[in-house]
Design an enzyme around this catalytic site. Structure first.
Site, PDB file in Angstrom:
ATOM      1  N   THR A 128      39.729  77.273  40.056  1.00 18.03           N
ATOM      2  CA  THR A 128      40.299  75.953  39.753  1.00 18.03           C
ATOM      3  C   THR A 128      40.823  76.001  38.325  1.00 18.03           C
ATOM      4  OG1 THR A 128      38.298  75.005  38.760  1.00 18.03           O
ATOM      5  CG2 THR A 128      38.468  74.899  41.170  1.00 18.03           C
ATOM      6  N   ASP A 129      41.490  74.942  37.913  1.00 18.26           N
ATOM      7  CA  ASP A 129      42.010  74.903  36.531  1.00 18.26           C
ATOM      8  C   ASP A 129      40.877  74.990  35.519  1.00 18.26           C
ATOM      9  OD1 ASP A 129      44.517  74.839  37.473  1.00 18.26           O
ATOM     10  OD2 ASP A 129      44.770  72.653  37.273  1.00 18.26           O
ATOM     11  N   CYS A 130      39.771  74.326  35.839  1.00 16.61           N
ATOM     12  CA  CYS A 130      38.660  74.344  34.882  1.00 16.61           C
ATOM     13  C   CYS A 130      37.700  75.513  35.107  1.00 16.61           C
ATOM     14  CB  CYS A 130      37.923  73.013  34.887  1.00 16.61           C
ATOM     15  SG  CYS A 130      37.659  72.327  36.520  1.00 16.61           S
ATOM     16  N   TYR A 131      37.679  76.090  36.319  1.00 12.95           N
ATOM     17  CA  TYR A 131      36.852  77.272  36.610  1.00 12.95           C
ATOM     18  C   TYR A 131      37.764  78.341  37.211  1.00 12.95           C
ATOM     19  CZ  TYR A 131      32.770  74.194  36.155  1.00 12.95           C
ATOM     20  OH  TYR A 131      31.829  73.335  35.690  1.00 12.95           O
ATOM     21  N   PRO A 132      38.540  79.059  36.373  1.00 13.38           N
ATOM     22  CA  PRO A 132      39.561  79.949  36.900  1.00 13.38           C
ATOM     23  C   PRO A 132      39.041  81.208  37.609  1.00 13.38           C
ATOM     24  CG  PRO A 132      39.525  80.022  34.492  1.00 13.38           C
ATOM     25  CD  PRO A 132      38.578  78.958  34.895  1.00 13.38           C
TER      26      PRO A 132
END
Ligand code: SF4
Ligand code: SF4
Lengths: 385, 136
Positions: A128-132
């Site tokens: 994800t954007d916060c957990y790449p």
């Protein structure tokens, strides 16, 4: 009628004047002491059990890698671990089995972590954007994870049926291997030493009670699942088969591998042996009477695990079960325990010494456990094959 | 001394009357507990032997010369004693009474002189502590 309070008992412990006995010792004492004499002489009674408790597991937090990952598919030593709780929290279910080695499972990981061994971690995520990060492979152990604590939904069953098998073939169950034609009977409580048989109405054990949990100090966190107060009771107020349970919690980093063991039951699967000790403060005569209970006064039901629904065969008591044979319909049948009385006694004595040494404080429950509960089954709703 | 042994005979017949010799030549009292013939025609005998130690040793030499493997029950059925949690699950299946829990201390003990090598304990122990060893 005289009574004592927990504060008074803790005060006596501090002064080194408290009398602490194990539940077996107080049962022996009751042969020539009345409940009122026991109330005067004894302050705390320690109870314990060491048995297979499938409904167990552990929460763990691994900490964040850089870049971070929101773990979605997670395996520890090739065992699936539930990671549907935030990014790096997980729940290791004790009975979850490895797909490559069905004799190895969550219980073994819990044991390995407590022993301080390295455990292999592999996780995948969509990113994800916060957990790449999309995948991670590493090792973890007790010293490099943030928290790890047992949180067992159903432990310390108040009584449990004894098991036998009337069919013509051997069956393999969580109650052990049952020989054909009632060739044996297995049972799984520590009888008069068992925690919830010594406080059947939960006068002293409740939410918040400090307990001995696998060598650490843990707590009763809730009523356990399948908490059933409606089971038929014998004349001493003891339910005649499985009834109430406890949900318990405790810090795995403080636990001792001597008091927790991963297990595998043939053709059943992975389970875990859990050691639990619970102190019961002797506050009044009624509690003194309860902790004096003897094996012969505790009944349980012998059930046929060879048939669906495990129909009851007869009732017996723990004095008979612990004697090594019981007689059913004129036939003498060998009995064997599955829970370790040897270990339970070690726990009861350890707890007793911790209380005397003031390293274990007796607590007042924060809230009582529920009353008037029942069990519901699972109905088959809708289409089923 | 009294001890139990498993004798394994290779396929095909041996030329000597083994049990007769053990009794006559080596002065051994023999109690046959169990006899088996395997798929490859190899045979096995579980024997209880009661004899002087020197006679027993000579008998074992004799068996070796005749190509018969002789293994004590303790060597065949082994258990990792120091990991035992004394739960008693194995005693449930040991109908020979070799595995018992102490009446007072509730600790497990294994009496090899009663073992019939049924191997049921192997599956019964939740910690997998029993192992069957075939070699010497
Ligand atoms: S092999 Fe059979 S007789 Fe021997 S100890 Fe195991 S269960 Fe008992
Ligand atoms: S079943 Fe295993 S752990 Fe339990 S008493 Fe027997 S050998 Fe020990």
């Amino acid at each position: 009628m005289s009574t004592k309070t927990i504060d008074q008992i803790n005060e006596k412990i501090k002064k080194g004047k408290a009398v602490v006995l194990t539940a077996e010792e107080v049962s022996k004492m009751s042969e020539n002491h009345t409940p009122s004499e026991i109330l005067k002489k004894v302050d705390v009674v320690t109870t314990a059990t060491f048995g297979a408790m499938c409904s167990s597991g552990a929460f763990i937090n691994f900490g964040h890698a850089d870049p971070a990952i929101r773990m979605e598919k997670l395996k520890l030593n090739d065992v699936n671990v539930f990671s549907g709780v935030a990014a790096v929290d997980a729940y290791i279910g004790a009975t979850e089995e490895s797909e490559t080695n069905p004799k190895y499972g969550g219980a073994h990981i819990i044991e390995a972590l407590i022993k301080g061994e390295d455990v292999h971690l592999e996780a995948h995520a969509k990113g994800t954007d916060c957990y790449p990060r999309k995948e991670i492979v590493t090792t973890i152990n007790k010293n490099n994870v943030n928290e790890m604590f047992l949180f067992n939904p159903r432990n310390a069953y108040q009584n449990y049926p004894a098991a036998t098998n009337t069919t013509n073939k051997m069956i393999y169950t969580y109650m052990g291997n049952l020989l054909p034609k009632m060739g044996n009977i297995t049972y799984s409580t520590s009888g008069e030493l068992s925690p919830l048989l010594n406080d059947p109405e939960f006068r002293t054990i409740g939410i918040g009670t400090r307990i001995f949990l696998c060598g650490a100090q843990g707590f009763v966190s809730w009523n356990g699942t399948q908490f059933n107060t409606s089971v038929k009771k014998n004349k001493n107020g003891i339910p005649v088969h499985n009834a109430t349970t406890l949900a318990v919690i405790g810090d795995m980093k403080q636990m001792d591998p001597e008091f927790i063991k991963a297990a595998y039951f043939e053709k059943y699967g992975v389970s875990i042996y859990i050691g639990i000790g619970i102190p019961i403060p002797v506050l009044d005569e009624e509690i003194a009477r309860c902790v004096s209970i003897k094996n012969k006064d505790i009944n349980t039901t012998v059930m046929d695990y060879g048939k669906n629904g495990h129909p009851a065969i007869c009732e017996t008591d723990y004095e008979k079960l612990q004697s090594g044979t019981i007689t059913i319909n004129g036939k003498s049948i060998r009995t064997a325990p599955l829970s370790s009385l040897y270990k339970a006694r070690i726990i009861a004595n350890k707890l007793k010494n911790q209380i005397i040494d003031e390293t274990f404080q007796i607590t007042q429950p924060v809230q009582n456990l529920p009353k008037n509960t029942n069990l519901t089954g699972l109905e088959i709703r809708g289409e089923n094959k | 001394m009294k001890k139990r042994f498993i004798l394994t005979f290779p396929a095909g017949r041996t030329n000597n009357p083994i049990t007769y010799d053990l009794i006559k030549k080596y002065n051994i009292k023999i109690n046959i507990i169990k006899a088996n013939i395997g798929a490859e025609e190899e045979g096995s005998l579980l024997l209880e032997m009661i004899a002087e130690e020197s006679d027993l040793n000579n008998a074992q030499e004799y068996l070796k010369e005749n190509n018969i493997n002789c293994q004590s029950v303790e060597k065949r059925v082994q258990f990792i004693e120091n990991e035992c949690m004394h739960c008693g699950a194995c005693t449930a299946v040991c109908f020979a009474g070799a595995l018992t829990l102490g009446k007072d201390d509730w600790k497990l003990s294994f009496d090899a002189t009663k073992c019939i090598v049924c191997e049921l304990c192997v599956k019964a122990c939740p910690l997998g502590l029993f192992e069957i060893h075939f070699s010497e």
